[in-house]
Scaffold this active site. Structure first.
Site, PDB file in Angstrom:
ATOM      1  N   LYS A 111       0.874  -1.247   0.014  1.00 14.76           N
ATOM      2  CA  LYS A 111      -0.187   0.075  -0.082  1.00 14.76           C
ATOM      3  C   LYS A 111       1.077   1.327   0.044  1.00 14.76           C
ATOM      4  O   LYS A 111       0.582   2.237  -0.586  1.00 14.76           O
ATOM      5  CB  LYS A 111      -1.042   0.092   1.386  1.00 14.76           C
ATOM      6  N   LYS A 197      -4.561 -11.203  -6.488  1.00 13.75           N
ATOM      7  CA  LYS A 197      -5.766 -11.324  -5.740  1.00 13.75           C
ATOM      8  C   LYS A 197      -6.970 -10.352  -5.905  1.00 13.75           C
ATOM      9  O   LYS A 197      -6.697  -8.919  -6.281  1.00 13.75           O
ATOM     10  CB  LYS A 197      -5.706 -11.230  -4.257  1.00 13.75           C
ATOM     11  N   LYS A 200     -10.374  -4.422  -3.555  1.00 15.05           N
ATOM     12  CA  LYS A 200     -11.340  -3.516  -3.571  1.00 15.05           C
ATOM     13  C   LYS A 200     -10.532  -2.193  -4.275  1.00 15.05           C
ATOM     14  O   LYS A 200     -11.073  -1.328  -4.667  1.00 15.05           O
ATOM     15  CB  LYS A 200     -11.424  -2.935  -2.306  1.00 15.05           C
TER      16      LYS A 200
HETATM   17  P1  TYM Z   1     -10.384  -6.362   4.571  1.00 16.08           P
HETATM   18  O1  TYM Z   1     -11.541  -5.215   4.595  1.00 16.08           O
HETATM   19  O2  TYM Z   1      -9.411  -6.045   3.505  1.00 16.08           O
HETATM   20  O3  TYM Z   1     -10.914  -7.459   3.894  1.00 16.08           O
HETATM   21  C1  TYM Z   1     -11.882  -8.328   4.766  1.00 16.08           C
HETATM   22  C2  TYM Z   1     -11.835  -9.758   4.701  1.00 16.08           C
HETATM   23  O4  TYM Z   1     -11.828 -10.294   3.388  1.00 16.08           O
HETATM   24  C3  TYM Z   1     -10.546 -11.207   3.044  1.00 16.08           C
HETATM   25  N1  TYM Z   1     -10.350 -10.950   1.847  1.00 16.08           N
HETATM   26  C4  TYM Z   1     -10.068 -11.840   1.017  1.00 16.08           C
HETATM   27  N2  TYM Z   1     -10.366 -13.221   1.079  1.00 16.08           N
HETATM   28  C5  TYM Z   1     -10.162 -14.005   0.008  1.00 16.08           C
HETATM   29  N3  TYM Z   1      -9.585 -13.628  -1.288  1.00 16.08           N
HETATM   30  C6  TYM Z   1      -9.424 -12.124  -1.558  1.00 16.08           C
HETATM   31  N4  TYM Z   1      -9.211 -11.711  -2.800  1.00 16.08           N
HETATM   32  C7  TYM Z   1      -9.851 -11.261  -0.337  1.00 16.08           C
HETATM   33  N5  TYM Z   1      -9.778 -10.076  -0.288  1.00 16.08           N
HETATM   34  C8  TYM Z   1      -9.907  -9.674   1.073  1.00 16.08           C
HETATM   35  C9  TYM Z   1      -9.587 -10.382   4.020  1.00 16.08           C
HETATM   36  O5  TYM Z   1      -8.735 -11.605   4.430  1.00 16.08           O
HETATM   37  C10 TYM Z   1     -10.516 -10.144   5.406  1.00 16.08           C
HETATM   38  O6  TYM Z   1     -10.453 -11.438   5.985  1.00 16.08           O
HETATM   39  N6  TYM Z   1      -7.158  -5.742   8.248  1.00 16.08           N
HETATM   40  C11 TYM Z   1      -8.453  -6.424   7.726  1.00 16.08           C
HETATM   41  C12 TYM Z   1      -9.706  -5.986   8.553  1.00 16.08           C
HETATM   42  C13 TYM Z   1      -9.402  -6.228   9.998  1.00 16.08           C
HETATM   43  C14 TYM Z   1      -9.434  -7.478  10.775  1.00 16.08           C
HETATM   44  C15 TYM Z   1      -9.323  -7.170  12.115  1.00 16.08           C
HETATM   45  C16 TYM Z   1      -9.893  -8.422  10.419  1.00 16.08           C
HETATM   46  C17 TYM Z   1      -9.100  -5.017  11.302  1.00 16.08           C
HETATM   47  N7  TYM Z   1      -9.429  -5.637  12.369  1.00 16.08           N
HETATM   48  C18 TYM Z   1      -9.322  -7.835  13.093  1.00 16.08           C
HETATM   49  C19 TYM Z   1      -9.721  -9.598  11.471  1.00 16.08           C
HETATM   50  C20 TYM Z   1      -9.500  -9.189  12.783  1.00 16.08           C
HETATM   51  C21 TYM Z   1      -8.922  -5.939   6.417  1.00 16.08           C
HETATM   52  O7  TYM Z   1      -8.137  -4.844   6.004  1.00 16.08           O
HETATM   53  O8  TYM Z   1      -9.803  -6.585   5.723  1.00 16.08           O
END
Ligand code: TYM
Length: 334
Positions: A111, A197, A200
């Site tokens: 990022k 992958k 968003k």
């Molecule tokens: P975020 O918002 O980017 O994504 C949310 C969840 O979706 C999963 N994910 C994917 N899984 C499979 N294939 C993909 N292409 C893909 N893109 C996203 C992510 O692994 C995630 O599970 N840091 C985290 C948010 C967060 C969080 C937490 C998660 C903040 N605090 C505490 C767990 C526990 C994030 O940016 O997810």
């Protein structure tokens, strides 16, 4: 019951990666666990964001949790910024986190590279806030996609360090959480490039299918998605990443087994498979979209869910924050 915590950032829409990598697994496992699912709106400002849409985006994600099948009988839904203990614990954890742990995080490096000059401290600090999210609830399990694994490992390293410095063997301050990453769907790939992958932040809308995409959009995206010239579809051929990804989507969205899909598609060409995947995707998303409309039509219900969620979350988070503060020596009465 073991406790589960997970979250999603409110950056616009959710895509199939978020659903298949995370939310679907939350829903499937929820009756076995005591679950907390938060919308991590403090994480959403670690990259440039629009204050005009933040609140609406946060609502959208909370409504999608319900629409995807999160059941309030087993699960609590809340907004991260509603529980100020998250920011407080993040500060305390910051002070025991070595800088180079954060500089080494893959997501930070990716990022930061994209943002050039404008990298905020929050982006570097992002995993510490995420650790606070998890640790405030004494979570045992954190169901996420593959891309979050490194952040959970950092969380574990922080727990070990904090317990080591401020706890004792029989009285650890914080609980050691574990990632819960399912093999299938843990890494859903882009529709335009099977080696990246689904994300968003990909500038190409064609690269992802969002949970709220219309049937026309879904049809168009699958029609245009990248394939290969080989006839006969197969899983797990490293030379055919797109093929593996699209078959995996079909498998997960149809609910069929891998063997059944492999047999069904082994003699198919793309011309036959694409309409099948399109139809399956539209059918799988329809109930989610219908429920989403229903939830969004009643803002006051959603607000009451989030208010109650906040209360339940705070009932757990506040005593755990107090325990950490006490361990660090904050013992003067207020
Ligand atoms: P975020 O918002 O980017 O994504 C949310 C969840 O979706 C999963 N994910 C994917 N899984 C499979 N294939 C993909 N292409 C893909 N893109 C996203 C992510 O692994 C995630 O599970 N840091 C985290 C948010 C967060 C969080 C937490 C998660 C903040 N605090 C505490 C767990 C526990 C994030 O940016 O997810």
């Amino acid at each position: 019951k073991l406790r589960v915590l997970s979250g999603v950032q409110p950056t616009g829409n959710l895509h199939l990666g978020n659903y298949l990598g995370a939310i679907r697994n939350w829903v499937e496992g929820q009756s076995q666990y005591d679950n907390f699912f938060c919308v991590v709106d403090l994480h959403a400002i670690t990259v440039p964001h629009n204050p005009k849409t933040l609140a609406q985006d946060t609502y959208t994600i909370a409504a999608l949790y319900l629409a995807c099948g999160i059941d309030l009988e087993y699960s609590t839904i809340f907004i991260q910024s509603h529980v100020s203990a998250h920011s407080e614990l993040a500060w305390l954890l910051n002070c025991i986190t070595p800088l180079n742990w954060l500089e080494g995080m893959i997501q930070f490096k990716e990022k930061a590279l994209k943002q050039g000059q404008n990298v905020g401290v929050g982006l570097l600090d992002y995993p510490v806030l995420m650790a606070a999210d998890i640790l405030l609830y004494d979570a045992d399990l954190v169901p996420v996609g593959e891309d979050q694994k490194q952040h959970i490992e950092l969380t574990r390293d922080l727990v070990i360090r904090l317990n080591d410095q401020f706890g004792s063997k029989d009285n650890p301050v914080l609980k050691l959480p574990k990632p819960l990453i399912r093999k299938e769907g843990a890494r859903v790939m882009s529709l335009v490039d099977g080696t990246r992958k689904m994300s968003k932040s990909d500038p190409s809308e064609l690269s992802r299918i969002n949970l709220l995409d219309s049937p026309e959009e879904i049809t168009k995206k699958i029609k245009r998605c990248k394939t290969d010239p080989i006839k006969g579809l197969e899983f797990d051929n490293p030379e055919r990443p797109e093929c593996n990804n699209l078959l995996t989507l079909y498998m997960l969205l149809s609910g069929k087994t891998k063997e059944a899909v492999a047999a069904e598609c082994q003699d198919m060409g793309w011309g036959q498979f694409k309409p099948l995947l399109t139809e399956t995707t539209i059918a799988a998303l329809k109930p989610i979209q219908d429920k989403y409309q229903e939830v969004m039509a009643d803002k006051s219900y959603l607000e009451s869910v989030l208010r109650e969620g906040r209360e339940k979350a705070e009932a757990i988070a506040i005593p755990i924050l107090a325990k950490v503060k006490a361990a660090l020596g904050y013992s003067l009465p207020l």
